[in-house]
Design a protein around this motif. Structure first.
Motif, PDB file in Angstrom:
ATOM      1  N   VAL A  25       0.851  -1.195   0.000  1.00  0.00           N
ATOM      2  CA  VAL A  25       0.000   0.000   0.000  1.00  0.00           C
ATOM      3  C   VAL A  25       0.883   1.240   0.000  1.00  0.00           C
ATOM      4  O   VAL A  25       1.879   1.309   0.732  1.00  0.00           O
ATOM      5  N   GLU A  26       0.510   2.228  -0.819  1.00  0.00           N
ATOM      6  CA  GLU A  26       1.202   3.517  -0.849  1.00  0.00           C
ATOM      7  C   GLU A  26       0.168   4.634  -0.747  1.00  0.00           C
ATOM      8  O   GLU A  26      -0.736   4.732  -1.584  1.00  0.00           O
ATOM      9  N   LEU A  27       0.312   5.499   0.277  1.00  0.00           N
ATOM     10  CA  LEU A  27      -0.587   6.635   0.466  1.00  0.00           C
ATOM     11  C   LEU A  27       0.190   7.927   0.267  1.00  0.00           C
ATOM     12  O   LEU A  27       1.187   8.172   0.942  1.00  0.00           O
ATOM     13  N   ASP A  28      -0.297   8.749  -0.645  1.00  0.00           N
ATOM     14  CA  ASP A  28       0.367  10.023  -0.918  1.00  0.00           C
ATOM     15  C   ASP A  28      -0.156  11.097   0.047  1.00  0.00           C
ATOM     16  O   ASP A  28      -0.933  10.815   0.951  1.00  0.00           O
ATOM     17  N   GLU A  29       0.251  12.337  -0.172  1.00  0.00           N
ATOM     18  CA  GLU A  29      -0.089  13.435   0.730  1.00  0.00           C
ATOM     19  C   GLU A  29      -1.605  13.539   0.957  1.00  0.00           C
ATOM     20  O   GLU A  29      -2.396  13.510   0.024  1.00  0.00           O
ATOM     21  N   ARG A  30      -1.996  13.600   2.242  1.00  0.00           N
ATOM     22  CA  ARG A  30      -3.388  13.817   2.685  1.00  0.00           C
ATOM     23  C   ARG A  30      -4.345  12.710   2.229  1.00  0.00           C
ATOM     24  O   ARG A  30      -5.560  12.854   2.319  1.00  0.00           O
ATOM     25  N   ALA A  31      -3.810  11.597   1.738  1.00  0.00           N
ATOM     26  CA  ALA A  31      -4.656  10.466   1.353  1.00  0.00           C
ATOM     27  C   ALA A  31      -5.145   9.743   2.611  1.00  0.00           C
ATOM     28  O   ALA A  31      -4.480   9.744   3.648  1.00  0.00           O
ATOM     29  N   ARG A  32      -6.312   9.117   2.483  1.00  0.00           N
ATOM     30  CA  ARG A  32      -6.920   8.410   3.620  1.00  0.00           C
ATOM     31  C   ARG A  32      -7.392   7.037   3.154  1.00  0.00           C
ATOM     32  O   ARG A  32      -8.143   6.918   2.185  1.00  0.00           O
ATOM     33  N   LEU A  33      -6.948   5.984   3.882  1.00  0.00           N
ATOM     34  CA  LEU A  33      -7.361   4.622   3.565  1.00  0.00           C
ATOM     35  C   LEU A  33      -7.898   3.947   4.812  1.00  0.00           C
ATOM     36  O   LEU A  33      -7.262   3.974   5.868  1.00  0.00           O
TER      37      LEU A  33
END
Length: 268
Positions: free
Chosen positions: A103-111
């Motif tokens: 999993v890769e979350l970029d800036e301000r991303a929400r999972l």
């Protein structure tokens, strides 16, 4: 490294999300059976995309491998749900079933990854490797439940091996590495320091900038609502918390972890 050996089914699922016209969209998906993703679902005008992950084979057998990759572009909001429990069938060949999640979350991303149970059947062998990379501004709520087997059939720790590695990175710095390797034939789970009277394990990983403002004592009080469940809250960093449950029955654990999941979701 995961022990692969011969691969019977190689399920592959790649998903990439990004905001478009006020909603998070699944802009790229590659799916190789038995893994498959649903279309995005939305609650009214809320921008969060809810996607179900499906496993059409009904479970994994010896030599099977699943790979799941999830990428969220800046400001994406995604909720992922497994359609059903992950069943691990007996290994008659001695080979492992393996699953890798990246999993890769970029800036301000929400999972948000909602918890579903993994059930290793009698004589099953399973390895799972989960690696998550976040930015400091990202938000993650991730839940997991591990069963002792098909309890209603009397299978309690009758599998051969269950190995899990969970790695959590923020800005390329490792903030959590959770690893366990269960071999019931060589272990006494009822001893002090292991599971004692519990048979189910639940985990909830919470990473967000707002974590520093959460009251840990309040979370600890809330997590202990069910007397038959043992639970604790650990603050990993100023922006990361880990909750763990040990329970005697799945229904109670599912209720407890889902209640905490939804409560944390409203705070972040």
């Amino acid at each position: 490294m995961l022990n692969q050996g011969r691969v019977n089914h190689f399920g592959k699922l790649e998903m990439a999300f990004e905001p478009r016209r006020g909603f998070t969209r699944l802009v790229h998906v590659y799916q190789q059976p038995p893994l498959k993703a649903s279309r995005e679902l939305y609650e009214g005008n809320h921008p969060t995309a809810t996607v179900f992950i499906m496993e059409s084979s009904g479970g994994m057998v010896a030599g099977d491998r699943n790979e799941i990759s999830v990428k969220l572009a800046p400001d994406s909001q995604v909720r992922l749900k497994q359609q059903s429990a992950l069943k691990i069938y007996p290994s008659h060949t001695g080979e492992f079933c393996t699953q890798a999640i990246t999993v890769e979350l970029d800036e301000r991303a929400r999972l948000e990854w909602l918890p579903e149970v993994t059930i290793p059947f009698e004589r099953a062998k399973f390895q799972v490797d989960t690696t998550i990379h976040l930015k400091e501004s990202s938000t993650l709520i991730w839940g997991e439940i591990v069963a002792p087997g098909r309890e209603m059939r009397g299978e309690i720790f009758d599998y051969q091996a269950f190995q899990s590695k969970y790695k959590l990175y923020v800005e390329d710095s490792l903030i959590a590495f959770d690893s366990f390797h269960f071999k019931p034939q060589d272990m006494n789970f009822s001893t002090i320091g292991l599971l004692e009277k519990a048979v189910y394990i639940g985990s909830l990983w919470i990473v967000a900038p707002q974590v520093q403002h959460l009251n840990i004592r309040d979370l600890q009080d809330r997590i202990q609502l069910e007397p038959s469940v043992q639970a604790s809250v650990t603050k990993l960093t100023d922006q990361a918390i880990h909750c763990r449950w040990l329970a005697k029955e799945q229904r109670t654990l599912h209720k407890e972890i889902n209640n905490m999941f939804e409560y944390i979701s409203t705070l972040l």
